[in-house]
Enzyme design. Structure first.
Site, PDB file in Angstrom:
ATOM      1  N   ASP A 247       0.777  -1.282  -0.136  1.00 37.63           N
ATOM      2  CA  ASP A 247       0.005  -0.040   0.079  1.00 37.63           C
ATOM      3  C   ASP A 247       0.874   1.090   0.047  1.00 37.63           C
ATOM      4  OD1 ASP A 247       1.005  -0.444   2.455  1.00 37.63           O
ATOM      5  OD2 ASP A 247      -0.619   0.144   3.618  1.00 37.63           O
ATOM      6  N   GLU A 248       2.248   1.088  -0.114  1.00 35.33           N
ATOM      7  CA  GLU A 248       2.894   2.246  -0.221  1.00 35.33           C
ATOM      8  C   GLU A 248       3.914   2.340  -1.199  1.00 35.33           C
ATOM      9  OE1 GLU A 248       5.289   3.413   3.296  1.00 35.33           O
ATOM     10  OE2 GLU A 248       4.145   1.970   4.278  1.00 35.33           O
TER      11      GLU A 248
END
Length: 347
Positions: A107-108
């Site tokens: 998610d990053e």
DNA sequence: TCTGGGGTCCTAGGACCC
DNA sequence: TCTGGGGTCCTAGGACCC
């Protein structure tokens, strides 16, 4: 010579958002995601809906604790396949803006904005990050928090400064002011343990860390970490944005539902883990040189034993023989709660 | 009373070689 | 019989990250 411009972008409550898109009926309910979704078993919380958060449930606590705090919460297993799919779409959007996208978990990611004809890339980074943010919202229905800075360290600290749905940018000239009053623990790479040791040396803020002589830090933390602490305290981070790298090791471990005292169960479990990790090795066309086993006893004492094979291999036979030899070299004075196998020295 | 799973990187110490 | 110093490789363990 223009500086660098790095974007850090992180999706807000990623697992929870993906679950809510798959099950709209969850809107407004307390739910918890973690392990295999059974709060009666050992496992940790990976994500929490806002309603469960309000009851005090936090990421990182045990599922059992979460159940105690919020008895009405629904529990779901982490659905990694779905998260990976969503993550792939997210990374693809970022890839439209730069060839230098480094994913950091699902998610990053870091994105390095390349300078156009020697111009300062910072203004471009600002408009690119705005565009990424709105495309992620429009195309995936997810909000993201974005930070822009002269390097990865500052970019990540910026995206963390304003969440959720945040946007924050710091130019090189502003870095010192931004860092000055922050606690040392907010620096990337300074965890609880290091923050405590720094505190014992009388160093609490980033400014105090920056004033500390490098030699003093090197004496206390070793040459590499000591120098790294000094650089980070001054906002310096030369580490490159690396688009893709092969893993250096493959690891499988499992915690028993009930501590195991029977050596046969340990052997059987290690065999299954070795099979699994060897299958992953073969799937990635790699061979491994070194096998490591990990044994954690019921008092949490943990030991590792490693051994190398004659040459790198992907043969289950050779790898299992090495694993077994390592296991046989370990004393088992008390019940075991976890065993694991790692393959490293991958080629 | 409780403490997951999958990774990376660093340190310290011992073996070994020249 | 005693035994320097540098370099490299391996193993064990710990800190940190998500």
């Amino acid at each position: 010579m223009p500086g660098r411009a790095v974007i850090h972008i992180e999706l807000d409550s990623f697992f929870v958002s993906v679950e809510m898109k798959m099950r709209p009926e969850l809107k407004g309910t307390a739910f918890v995601i973690g392990a295999d979704g059974d709060p009666a078993k050992r496992g940790f919380v990976s994500a929490v809906s806002p309603e469960a958060k309000r009851k005090g449930v936090k990421v990182g606590m045990t599922l059992r604790q979460a159940k105690k705090l919020c008895a009405e919460a629904l529990f779901y297993p982490a659905d990694l396949l779905s998260y990976e799919q969503a993550s792939g779409k997210f990374m693809a959007i970022l890839g439209d803006y730069s060839p230098l996208v480094e994913s950091f978990g699902l998610d990053e990611a870091f994105v390095e904005v390349l300078s156009d004809k020697g111009k300062d890339p910072f203004p471009a980074a600002l408009s690119i990050s705005n565009e990424m943010k709105s495309r992620v919202k429009r195309e995936l229905g997810l909000t993201a928090s974005v930070g822009v800075g002269p390097n990865k360290l500052i970019a990540k600290m910026c995206s963390e400064a304003k969440r959720p749905d945040g946007f924050f940018a710091i130019e090189e000239t502003e870095v010192e002011k931004f860092l000055r009053d922050l606690p040392v623990g907010s620096l990337c790479g300074v965890g609880a343990r290091t923050a405590q040791r720094l505190g014992e040396l009388g160093i609490k803020t980033v400014a105090e860390l920056a004033r500390t002589p490098v030699s003093h830090l090197e004496r206390n933390f070793g040459p590499i970490i000591g120098r790294g602490l000094n650089e980070h305290s001054r906002g310096i981070d030369e580490s490159p944005v690396v688009p893709f790298s092969e893993p250096d090791s493959l690891w499988r471990e499992v915690t028993f539902d009930e501590d195991a005292a029977d050596p046969y169960i340990l052997k059987e479990t290690l065999y299954a883990l070795t099979e699994d990790v060897t299958a992953r090795l073969k799937a990635s066309w790699d061979k491994a040189l070194t096998v490591t086993i990990k044994v954690r006893f019921n008092n949490f004492m943990t030991l590792t034993r490693s051994g190398s094979m004659q040459e790198a291999t992907d043969s289950m036979n050779d790898i299992w023989r090495t694993t077994l030899k390592l296991l046989e070299g370990v004393d088992l004075p008390r019940p075991v709660r976890l065993v694991g196998v790692k393959l490293s020295g991958l080629v």
